[in-house]
Design a protein around this motif. Structure first.
Motif, mmCIF file in Angstrom:
data_model
loop_
_atom_site.group_PDB
_atom_site.id
_atom_site.type_symbol
_atom_site.label_atom_id
_atom_site.label_comp_id
_atom_site.label_asym_id
_atom_site.label_seq_id
_atom_site.Cartn_x
_atom_site.Cartn_y
_atom_site.Cartn_z
ATOM 1 N N LYS A 1 -48.657 9.858 10.844
ATOM 2 C CA LYS A 1 -47.891 10.430 11.961
ATOM 3 C C LYS A 1 -46.896 9.507 12.557
ATOM 4 N N ARG A 2 -45.841 9.989 12.938
ATOM 5 C CA ARG A 2 -44.878 9.212 13.672
ATOM 6 C C ARG A 2 -45.258 9.469 15.180
ATOM 7 N N ARG A 3 -45.872 8.809 16.048
ATOM 8 C CA ARG A 3 -46.206 9.119 17.556
ATOM 9 C C ARG A 3 -45.278 8.313 18.443
ATOM 10 N N THR A 4 -44.764 9.075 19.134
ATOM 11 C CA THR A 4 -44.161 8.565 20.418
ATOM 12 C C THR A 4 -44.182 8.897 21.610
ATOM 13 N N ALA A 5 -43.767 8.421 22.678
ATOM 14 C CA ALA A 5 -44.279 8.920 24.001
ATOM 15 C C ALA A 5 -43.682 10.342 24.294
ATOM 16 N N GLN B 1 -48.245 14.261 19.918
ATOM 17 C CA GLN B 1 -49.115 14.697 18.845
ATOM 18 C C GLN B 1 -48.786 13.916 17.532
ATOM 19 N N GLY B 2 -47.570 13.378 17.493
ATOM 20 C CA GLY B 2 -47.007 12.873 16.154
ATOM 21 C C GLY B 2 -46.649 13.596 15.324
ATOM 22 N N GLU B 3 -45.585 13.196 14.442
ATOM 23 C CA GLU B 3 -44.763 14.015 13.607
ATOM 24 C C GLU B 3 -45.197 13.775 12.311
ATOM 25 N N ILE B 4 -45.562 14.987 11.365
ATOM 26 C CA ILE B 4 -45.941 14.632 10.133
ATOM 27 C C ILE B 4 -44.937 14.039 9.278
ATOM 28 N N GLN B 5 -45.180 13.066 8.418
ATOM 29 C CA GLN B 5 -44.434 12.463 7.400
ATOM 30 C C GLN B 5 -45.126 12.500 5.997
#
Lengths: 176, 614
Positions: free
Chosen positions: B536-540, B544-548
């Motif tokens: 998952k791409r997690r950012t501030a 929760q992160g984005e699914i890739q």
């Protein structure tokens, strides 16, 4: 969203095309968007008077089709036409002499078709007058947005009534 | 933040390969919408709606979205459902992080299909002339869509937006769950839409006092708005610390907006605070007496006249106060101390309780309770049922705590800390969360990052499991065996390959092919889920992160050259047999794959399962 040549075979399609696909879905919103620009609810590129002229050109190009639709309602929407095709065309000849005419007259009376077409004609006339009023303002280079908005309001109100009036015309062949 | 609505309509939703979608622009002007679809038509728009009431994402409901002459337009039920689900899944982890659900969905009735002809394209770019049945009210695709959306998202407000006659479909659309019908050429279009949004929309609190955009919270706010119109007495239920007074204030504000320009008074009282001998003077007031020199006092109910009196914790109300309140509610009058005649009052009572008030020990007068909820009962969800709101709440509370400190740092809260907070049950709800965060800011004034060790609360025992809370909570629930770093996946593979079926055991394993196959698919799905979690791409801003799915598939296949479309095919292949039981990340991954490859046949080959050179 086709361009139709009006015949009795496609009168109901033309009604749908003009009233829903064009007047209700596209043209009314086009005029309403002009009003939004005039009263400062939206901003857009280009000159407002040119946009109004373009919209009025569309109106002038379509109003004759609307007039033809209304004028042919009695002849093209009548259930009597069903006797031209099977299975009703197979009725005996002596029945075909009187029944289609009876059905037609009953249809006219029961659904008040003549009144409905009169109202639709009147609504079209009012809409066209409102369009002419707007056109005159544009021709006179009147750039007062309040006057333009008021004229567009009248046109919108007339279009709403016209749409309602066409909407009251038969949607399909009605025997009952 | 403006509410965001989804408009599903062939004419307005179509993208354009050349020129503009002026029909869409005109619709936006008429209904005061800001187009945020982000497609070419949106970018090409030359119009700006200066004071929009909502943002709109347009979806054609058909494929291809941008059509040219010769293209065949087909209705796209699954792709449209995916567009709806993307933002609005009730399972919180399905939604894009921090994206509120659709405030509303507007669906057209008639969708024209068939090949785009020169003539139809000249008239309206990318539109086909239509096929037999498209225009038939019996088979409107819009009604099919409505049925399908309502089936998977019963809480999502859906309205019809059409130029077709309402009476043709009024029964059908009501049966299928639509809440209303807005004619496209409604002369008061934007006012009609504003009203529909107010009554039916899933809208955040515009004042920002109630923080959050989870579906549960937005449904509670919608109930509150609807109830605020009646001006009947309301009972607000919710666990301690859920914000019952804030909801009462929201009801008060919404009623004021509905009624008049003037604000309605709002007077909060604690029901337990009145000593038995003082409640009358506190609630009803005292009339001055010149002869005896008694000073007058305005009672709380009088102060709330023309507005709302909020009574917190009504179960703590003394019996004598209950009896007096019953008379007030019955007669709409109060008798201030020292007054000769009762005085008419116009007050709405907003009561709150976290108790099972119907069955409370010592009793609460049922006749009083009935009157206190004459206008309805509102329920606030506990924080554990709206954990997607925690990042927003954390941000709000941490800023508030920083504002209390001079020269306070601007802190960030790490992804791990947010995950930890989201994993906790929060019996004390938002009040407890606030205490934890304010204490952390106060105790660590010199740190820029709040990490899990800064947060003191009754945390779950195995915090090591919290790297992915949604995944581990399922593990605990189902008592699954975890393959951790001490286990070798090759050992699992060897174990599976050693399994044999003895012919002496036929009664046990006969007729189990389907179950065995499903178990195998579930194992693969969990394998994929693990890969999705770690890629998952997690950012501030998206803790929760984005699914890739593409990186996840690269990870499990070892094939770095695999294309995104083949990755989507593989995800579909793994998950399709389990379609009915998918949830969370896997459901989202499947939805993404379906969107990427709506019609691809899931092949049974193994080409993309193999790493290159393997």
């Amino acid at each position: 969203m086709t361009t139709l040549e009006l015949t009795c075979d496609n009168w109901f399609c033309e009604r749908n095309e003009l009233n829903h696909n064009w007047l209700g879905s596209v043209f009314f919103l086009e005029v309403s968007a002009l009003r939004s620009r005039c009263i400062g609810e939206t901003s857009g590129a280009g000159c407002i008077s040119e946009s109004i002229s373009s919209t009025l050109n569309t109106w002038h190009a379509r109003k004759d089709r609307v007039a033809a639709l209304i004028n042919t309602c009695v002849t093209c929407a009548t259930p009597a036409l069903a006797f031209n095709h099977p299975p009703l065309s197979r009725c005996e000849a002596d029945i075909l002499e009187w029944l289609p005419d009876l059905i037609h007259r009953r249809w006219l009376i029961k659904h008040e078709i003549l009144d409905l077409t009169l109202v639709a004609e009147q609504s079209l006339r009012v809409a066209d007058e409102a369009a002419e009023g707007l056109d005159l303002l544009i021709q006179s280079h009147d750039s007062c947005n309040a006057r333009l908005a008021s004229a567009i309001d009248s046109f919108l109100a007339a279009l709403t009534e016209l749409s309602k009036a066409i909407g009251r015309l038969p949607k399909r062949t009605m025997f009952a | 933040m403006l509410p965001r609505i989804l408009v599903i309509d062939d004419l307005f939703g179509r993208d354009v390969t050349r020129g503009r979608n002026t029909a869409r622009e005109n619709l936006c002007a008429h209904f005061h919408l800001r187009d945020v679809t982000g497609d070419a038509a949106c970018t090409a728009s030359e119009q700006v709606v200066l004071n929009p009431q909502a943002e709109a994402v347009f979806h054609r409901g058909q494929l291809p979205i941008a059509a040219r002459v010769g293209d065949s337009i087909e209705n796209d039920l699954s792709g449209t459902l995916a567009a709806v689900m993307w933002r609005n899944n009730q399972r919180s982890e399905m939604r894009p992080p921090e994206a509120p659900p659709w405030a509303m969905v507007l669906v057209d009735l008639c969708f024209y299909t068939g090949a785009v002809t020169e003539e139809s394209d000249n008239k309206t770019s990318g539109m086909p002339p239509g096929s037999p049945g498209d225009d038939d009210p019996e088979s409107y695709f819009g009604l099919t869509l409505l049925d399908a959306i309502h089936g998977v998202q019963p809480d999502l407000p859906i309205l019809i937006l059409s130029s077709k006659p309402r009476d043709e479909v009024s029964l059908e659309f009501a049966k299928k769950g639509a809440l209303g019908f807005i004619p496209r050429n409604d002369p008061k279009g934007h006012e009609t839409l504003r009203e529909a949004l107010w009554i039916h929309g899933l809208l955040s609190d515009p004042s920002g006092e109630i923080v959050g955009s989870s579906l549960r919270l937005l449904l509670a706010l919608r109930d509150a708005r609807r109830a605020s119109r009646t001006l009947g007495h309301l009972l607000i239920r919710g666990e301690r610390g859920t914000g019952k007074e804030l909801l009462a204030r929201y009801v008060n504000r919404m009623s004021a907006q509905e009624g008049a320009a003037n604000k309605r008074p709002f007077v909060p009282v604690n029901s337990a605070a009145f000593a038995q001998n003082l409640f009358a003077s506190e609630l009803f007031g005292i009339r001055p007496k010149t002869a005896s020199g008694v000073d007058g006092k305005t009672g709380l109910i009088e102060r709330a006249n023309g507005g709302d009196l909020f009574m917190d914790e009504i179960v703590d109300m003394p019996a004598e106060t209950q009896a007096a309140m019953l008379r007030v509610l019955q007669e709409g009058q109060i008798l201030p101390v020292g007054a000769r005649e009762p005085e008419q009052i116009n007050v709405r009572f907003l009561s709150a309780t976290n108790a099972d008030v119907e069955n409370i020990n010592g009793g609460f007068r049922p006749d009083l309770l009935d009157r206190l909820r004459m206008g309805g009962t509102l329920s606030l969800p506990p924080l554990r049922e709206r954990s997607t709101d925690i990042p927003q709440l954390v941000e709000e509370i941490v800023r508030e705590a920083e504002a209390r400190q001079k020269a306070a740092l601007h802190r960030s809260v790490t992804v791990e800390a947010i995950a930890l907070l989201q994993s906790y049950e929060w019996p004390g709800n938002i009040r407890e969360l606030r205490s934890v965060l304010i204490a952390a800011v106060s105790r660590f004034p010199g740190v820029e990052h709040l990490v899990p060790s800064h947060l003191e609360f009754n945390r779950p025992k195995d915090t090591a499991e919290l790297s992915n809370p949604s995944w581990t909570s399922k593990q605990r629930k189902n008592e699954r065996i975890r393959l951790d770093e001490s286990d070798d996946i090759l050992a699992l593979i060897k174990l599976i390959e050693r399994v044999d079926f003895e012919s002496t055991n036929v009664p046990q394993w006969a007729n189990k092919l389907h179950s065995l196959n499903l178990s195998w698919q579930r194992l693969l799905a969990r394998y994929l889920a693990a890969a999705i979690a770690v890629t998952k791409r997690r950012t501030a801003s998206v803790p929760q992160g984005e699914i890739q799915i593409h990186p996840a598939v690269k990870l499990i296949t070892g094939n770095q050259q695999i294309t995104a479309t083949k990755a989507a095919d593989l995800v579909k292949k793994i998950l399709k047999p389990l379609k009915g039981e998918l949830e969370g990340d896997l459901l989202e991954a499947f939805t993404i794959a379906e969107r990427l490859r709506p019609r691809s046949a899931v092949r049974n080959d193994r080409e993309h399962d193999q790493p290159r050179g393997a």
